[in-house]
Design an enzyme around this catalytic site. Structure first.
Site, PDB file in Angstrom:
ATOM      1  N   HIS A  47      13.338   1.304   4.012  1.00 16.15           N
ATOM      2  CA  HIS A  47      12.948   2.696   3.829  1.00 16.15           C
ATOM      3  C   HIS A  47      14.243   3.639   4.292  1.00 16.15           C
ATOM      4  O   HIS A  47      14.455   4.608   3.907  1.00 16.15           O
ATOM      5  CB  HIS A  47      11.927   3.015   4.494  1.00 16.15           C
ATOM      6  CG  HIS A  47      10.416   2.375   3.911  1.00 16.15           C
ATOM      7  ND1 HIS A  47       9.473   1.505   4.532  1.00 16.15           N
ATOM      8  CD2 HIS A  47       9.848   2.163   2.606  1.00 16.15           C
ATOM      9  CE1 HIS A  47       8.559   1.164   3.696  1.00 16.15           C
ATOM     10  NE2 HIS A  47       9.028   1.503   2.420  1.00 16.15           N
ATOM     11  N   LYS A  71      -4.982   0.671  -0.443  1.00 21.56           N
ATOM     12  CA  LYS A  71      -4.175  -0.414   0.054  1.00 21.56           C
ATOM     13  C   LYS A  71      -4.470  -0.862   1.527  1.00 21.56           C
ATOM     14  O   LYS A  71      -3.730  -1.804   1.903  1.00 21.56           O
ATOM     15  CB  LYS A  71      -2.557   0.304   0.234  1.00 21.56           C
ATOM     16  CG  LYS A  71      -1.605  -0.348  -0.767  1.00 21.56           C
ATOM     17  CD  LYS A  71      -0.354   0.176  -0.426  1.00 21.56           C
ATOM     18  CE  LYS A  71       0.460  -0.731  -1.056  1.00 21.56           C
ATOM     19  NZ  LYS A  71       2.329  -0.280  -0.970  1.00 21.56           N
ATOM     20  N   ARG A 120      14.521  -1.700  -5.151  1.00 23.73           N
ATOM     21  CA  ARG A 120      15.206  -2.931  -4.353  1.00 23.73           C
ATOM     22  C   ARG A 120      15.744  -4.035  -5.407  1.00 23.73           C
ATOM     23  O   ARG A 120      16.675  -4.664  -5.257  1.00 23.73           O
ATOM     24  CB  ARG A 120      14.304  -3.453  -3.482  1.00 23.73           C
ATOM     25  CG  ARG A 120      13.860  -2.650  -2.301  1.00 23.73           C
ATOM     26  CD  ARG A 120      12.491  -2.948  -1.593  1.00 23.73           C
ATOM     27  NE  ARG A 120      11.409  -3.218  -2.691  1.00 23.73           N
ATOM     28  CZ  ARG A 120      10.174  -3.439  -2.458  1.00 23.73           C
ATOM     29  NH1 ARG A 120       9.848  -3.871  -1.367  1.00 23.73           N
ATOM     30  NH2 ARG A 120       9.459  -3.389  -3.334  1.00 23.73           N
ATOM     31  N   SER A 158       6.894  -3.906   3.381  1.00 26.69           N
ATOM     32  CA  SER A 158       6.049  -3.813   4.719  1.00 26.69           C
ATOM     33  C   SER A 158       4.956  -4.896   4.871  1.00 26.69           C
ATOM     34  O   SER A 158       4.718  -5.577   5.848  1.00 26.69           O
ATOM     35  CB  SER A 158       5.083  -2.366   4.425  1.00 26.69           C
ATOM     36  OG  SER A 158       6.309  -1.416   4.346  1.00 26.69           O
TER      37      SER A 158
HETATM   38  N1  COA Z   1      12.588  -0.959   1.813  1.00 23.61           N
HETATM   39  C1  COA Z   1      11.627  -1.751   2.110  1.00 23.61           C
HETATM   40  N2  COA Z   1      10.404  -1.726   1.584  1.00 23.61           N
HETATM   41  C2  COA Z   1      10.360  -0.978   0.411  1.00 23.61           C
HETATM   42  C3  COA Z   1      11.330  -0.145   0.012  1.00 23.61           C
HETATM   43  C4  COA Z   1      12.611  -0.254   0.860  1.00 23.61           C
HETATM   44  N3  COA Z   1      13.535   0.629   0.458  1.00 23.61           N
HETATM   45  N4  COA Z   1      10.719   0.479  -1.068  1.00 23.61           N
HETATM   46  C5  COA Z   1       9.875   0.114  -1.303  1.00 23.61           C
HETATM   47  N5  COA Z   1       9.339  -0.946  -0.176  1.00 23.61           N
HETATM   48  C6  COA Z   1       7.912  -1.547  -0.386  1.00 23.61           C
HETATM   49  C7  COA Z   1       7.206  -1.033   0.551  1.00 23.61           C
HETATM   50  O1  COA Z   1       7.203  -1.673   1.992  1.00 23.61           O
HETATM   51  C8  COA Z   1       5.773  -1.261   0.097  1.00 23.61           C
HETATM   52  O2  COA Z   1       5.509  -2.768   0.564  1.00 23.61           O
HETATM   53  P1  COA Z   1       3.888  -3.115   0.551  1.00 23.61           P
HETATM   54  O3  COA Z   1       3.500  -2.939  -1.176  1.00 23.61           O
HETATM   55  O4  COA Z   1       4.359  -4.657   0.784  1.00 23.61           O
HETATM   56  O5  COA Z   1       3.305  -2.380   1.403  1.00 23.61           O
HETATM   57  C9  COA Z   1       6.125  -1.385  -1.476  1.00 23.61           C
HETATM   58  O6  COA Z   1       7.528  -1.443  -1.578  1.00 23.61           O
HETATM   59  C10 COA Z   1       5.644  -0.021  -2.275  1.00 23.61           C
HETATM   60  O7  COA Z   1       5.893   0.753  -1.330  1.00 23.61           O
HETATM   61  P2  COA Z   1       6.288   2.277  -1.470  1.00 23.61           P
HETATM   62  O8  COA Z   1       7.358   2.237  -2.250  1.00 23.61           O
HETATM   63  O9  COA Z   1       5.839   2.967  -0.158  1.00 23.61           O
HETATM   64  O10 COA Z   1       5.104   2.879  -2.716  1.00 23.61           O
HETATM   65  P3  COA Z   1       3.577   2.680  -2.024  1.00 23.61           P
HETATM   66  O11 COA Z   1       3.108   1.766  -3.178  1.00 23.61           O
HETATM   67  O12 COA Z   1       3.193   2.534  -0.748  1.00 23.61           O
HETATM   68  O13 COA Z   1       3.226   4.223  -2.356  1.00 23.61           O
HETATM   69  C11 COA Z   1       2.899   6.057  -3.629  1.00 23.61           C
HETATM   70  C12 COA Z   1       3.570   4.629  -3.748  1.00 23.61           C
HETATM   71  C13 COA Z   1       2.123   6.496  -2.569  1.00 23.61           C
HETATM   72  C14 COA Z   1       4.138   6.859  -3.893  1.00 23.61           C
HETATM   73  C15 COA Z   1       2.192   6.468  -4.766  1.00 23.61           C
HETATM   74  O14 COA Z   1       1.009   5.621  -4.976  1.00 23.61           O
HETATM   75  C16 COA Z   1       1.635   7.703  -5.053  1.00 23.61           C
HETATM   76  O15 COA Z   1       2.265   8.782  -5.326  1.00 23.61           O
HETATM   77  N6  COA Z   1       0.353   7.986  -4.694  1.00 23.61           N
HETATM   78  C17 COA Z   1      -0.259   9.452  -4.622  1.00 23.61           C
HETATM   79  C18 COA Z   1      -1.310   9.168  -5.929  1.00 23.61           C
HETATM   80  C19 COA Z   1      -0.643   9.763  -7.234  1.00 23.61           C
HETATM   81  O16 COA Z   1      -0.035  10.565  -7.431  1.00 23.61           O
HETATM   82  N7  COA Z   1      -0.846   8.772  -8.141  1.00 23.61           N
HETATM   83  C20 COA Z   1      -0.199   8.630  -9.234  1.00 23.61           C
HETATM   84  C21 COA Z   1       1.222   8.397  -9.340  1.00 23.61           C
HETATM   85  S1  COA Z   1       1.999   8.528 -10.930  1.00 23.61           S
END
Ligand code: COA
Length: 191
Positions: A47, A71, A120, A158
């Site tokens: 991240h 989540k 990624r 994560s």
């Molecule tokens: N390095 C390490 N891990 C990474 C990464 C990076 N560069 N990029 C993504 N990840 C991992 C995260 O650790 C996470 O792992 P996990 O699923 O094992 O916990 C996974 O990839 C996805 O995480 P992230 O990119 O943080 O996305 P998220 O799913 O946690 O969050 C939101 C997504 C919050 C941005 C999205 O759900 C959102 O916008 N929610 C608000 C509601 C909304 O508007 N919904 C409609 C969307 S169209």
């Protein structure tokens, strides 16, 4: 043969994009402020790699920490924010804030021009593509921009970090020291 010379770059434009952000030159690119949203449960070096790239591209970056109760995060939103803060100190143009509800509403409320997401590997693509298109449908003015973290982080997530930490494995290659300590505490690991 006559060689056509390009006219010299005239101010306020610069060949060096960072110079375009100088307050003295008066020029402002169309996009100033981006959001880097995620659950960050917990923040990883992957991240932070994405964030560093975003901080070079935009004058201002807001890291938006999603509540995301669906989540079932290990850490509360307040704990995730607390873990992030010391790791953002080296970026003067980055701030962090919690958010709940629709990301696109947050963008409108905070006058955000673009959403930064990390790609990624190919496996991220379909989910990210759908989310970007949905967000575009909801608010076409807000652009989604994908950046690629360093390939050494292509398999970091994560969840995987938490799996290793749960059995008291060494996660120091993947998370900053304060996060490693918090994980040890959360899983009752000593040493
Ligand atoms: N390095 C390490 N891990 C990474 C990464 C990076 N560069 N990029 C993504 N990840 C991992 C995260 O650790 C996470 O792992 P996990 O699923 O094992 O916990 C996974 O990839 C996805 O995480 P992230 O990119 O943080 O996305 P998220 O799913 O946690 O969050 C939101 C997504 C919050 C941005 C999205 O759900 C959102 O916008 N929610 C608000 C509601 C909304 O508007 N919904 C409609 C969307 S169209």
């Amino acid at each position: 043969m006559a060689i056509m010379e390009l006219p010299p770059a005239t101010p306020p434009f610069s060949a060096f994009p960072r110079a375009n952000f100088l307050p003295s030159c008066g020029f402002r690119p169309a996009m100033q402020h981006c959001v880097y949203p995620g659950t960050f449960d917990p923040i990883t070096y992957g991240h932070l790699d994405v964030l560093e790239r975003a901080a070079k591209l935009f004058a201002r970056v807001t890291v938006a920490v999603a509540d995301n109760p669906d989540k079932g995060p290990l850490f509360t939103t307040a704990q995730r924010l607390e873990m992030l803060r010391p790791n953002l100190a080296k970026f003067p143009n980055v701030t962090v804030t919690p958010f709940s509800g629709l990301l696109i509403d947050f963008c409108v409320e905070h006058k955000i021009d673009a959403i930064i997401r990390g790609l990624r590997a190919l496996s991220d693509f379909e989910f990210e593509f759908n989310m970007a298109l949905m967000n575009r449908h909801l608010k076409p003015e807000v652009e989604t921009i994908f950046v690629m973290p360093n390939e050494q982080f292509s398999y970091t997530s994560s969840s995987l970090v938490k799996q290793v930490a749960k059995y008291c494995g060494d996660v120091s290659h993947f998370v900053p020291p304060n996060v490693a300590t918090a994980l040890k505490k959360a899983y009752g690991c000593t040493g």
